[in-house]
Design a protein around this motif. Sequence first.
Motif, mmCIF file in Angstrom:
data_model
loop_
_atom_site.group_PDB
_atom_site.id
_atom_site.type_symbol
_atom_site.label_atom_id
_atom_site.label_comp_id
_atom_site.label_asym_id
_atom_site.label_seq_id
_atom_site.Cartn_x
_atom_site.Cartn_y
_atom_site.Cartn_z
ATOM 1 N N ASP A 7 30.470 41.716 45.325
ATOM 2 C CA ASP A 7 30.496 40.263 45.248
ATOM 3 C C ASP A 7 29.222 39.694 44.627
ATOM 4 O O ASP A 7 28.954 38.508 44.718
ATOM 5 N N GLN A 9 26.672 38.014 42.223
ATOM 6 C CA GLN A 9 26.894 36.920 41.285
ATOM 7 C C GLN A 9 26.683 37.399 39.849
ATOM 8 O O GLN A 9 25.850 38.273 39.588
ATOM 9 N N LEU A 111 35.106 35.444 31.831
ATOM 10 C CA LEU A 111 35.944 34.454 32.514
ATOM 11 C C LEU A 111 36.113 33.176 31.700
ATOM 12 O O LEU A 111 37.016 32.376 31.980
ATOM 13 N N HIS A 133 33.595 39.138 37.926
ATOM 14 C CA HIS A 133 33.807 38.593 39.268
ATOM 15 C C HIS A 133 35.286 38.385 39.592
ATOM 16 O O HIS A 133 35.706 38.570 40.737
ATOM 17 N N ASP A 134 36.097 38.012 38.606
ATOM 18 C CA ASP A 134 37.528 37.734 38.816
ATOM 19 C C ASP A 134 38.318 38.512 37.770
ATOM 20 O O ASP A 134 38.479 38.068 36.638
ATOM 21 N N THR A 135 38.836 39.661 38.176
ATOM 22 C CA THR A 135 39.532 40.539 37.229
ATOM 23 C C THR A 135 40.737 39.864 36.602
ATOM 24 O O THR A 135 40.955 39.935 35.376
ATOM 25 N N ALA A 136 41.562 39.215 37.421
ATOM 26 C CA ALA A 136 42.785 38.592 36.908
ATOM 27 C C ALA A 136 42.479 37.496 35.900
ATOM 28 O O ALA A 136 43.144 37.390 34.854
ATOM 29 N N GLN A 137 41.475 36.676 36.187
ATOM 30 C CA GLN A 137 41.109 35.608 35.254
ATOM 31 C C GLN A 137 40.605 36.188 33.937
ATOM 32 O O GLN A 137 40.925 35.676 32.859
#
Length: 242
Positions: A7, A9, A111, A133-137
Motif C-alpha cells: 500500500d 504511496q 493511472l 496502486h490500482d491495477t484495474a484502473q
Amino acid sequence: MTRAQLDKQPDEVAAMFDRTARRYDLVNDVISLGQVRLWRKAVAAAVDAGPGEIVLDLGAGTGTSTDSFTALGARAIASDFSLGMLRTGVRRHGGNALTGAGVPFIAGDALRLPFADEVFDAVTISVALRNVHDTAQALREMLRVTRPGGRLVILEFSHVTVDAFDLVYREYLMKMLPKVAGMFGSNDDSYEYLAESIRDWPDQATLAGVIQRAGWERVAWRNLTMGIVAMHRGFKPRPSKG
C-alpha cells in the motif's frame, strides 16, 4: 525506511526506484541469473511490432526493454513514474533531456496516462504492474490509449508451477534477493519491496480475470521459467459492425 508494503504511496515507490536507478539493470541481470534477457525477447516477440506501429512501454525504467521494439522497426515511447530511472535511461541512450537516441522518455502515471485516446498499436508493461496502486484502473487506462484491435502484453512475476522448486524459490526470494542486491551496491529496501510484492501478487488465472474485467478480450497467458514470470496477452475489442 521500513520494509516496503504493497500500500506504499506512488511517490514513495518512485523515490525508492530513483535511488536504485544507476545499478537497476545490472542487479536485475544478476538476481535473475540472466533470465531477464530471455524474458525481454519473449515480450518483444509477443508484442510483434513492426514498421509504422507505435508501442507504449510502461514502467520502462531506463529504456532497456524499449530497445527491443525499436530494433524491430517500430516507434516506441518509454514511460515511467520514476524520474531517476528516466534520467538514467536518457543518459545511457546518449540523448538530450527529452529523448535518448530517438526514443522519447516521458514521465507518466499509469493511472492517468498523459496520452490521447487510441494512439498506440500496442501497450506493454514488464515487471512493473505490481508497483501500480490500482491495477484495474491502470489496465483501463492502457485500454483507453490503445487502438481498437491493438494488443496488450504484460510480463509480471507470478506463481511457480513446479512444487518441488517453489519452496527453494521462495527462500531465495525472501532471504537472498535483498542481500544479493545489496552486494552490488543497490538499494536493498527496493528489493525487499520486490520480494514482498512478488509474494503477494495474484496467480496467473486471477490476473487474467482482472485483465478481462478491465475490458480486454482474448486474454491468455504463458509461463516462463517455471512460472517465475508469466506473460499475459490481450486485445482491445473492435467496434461491433452494424
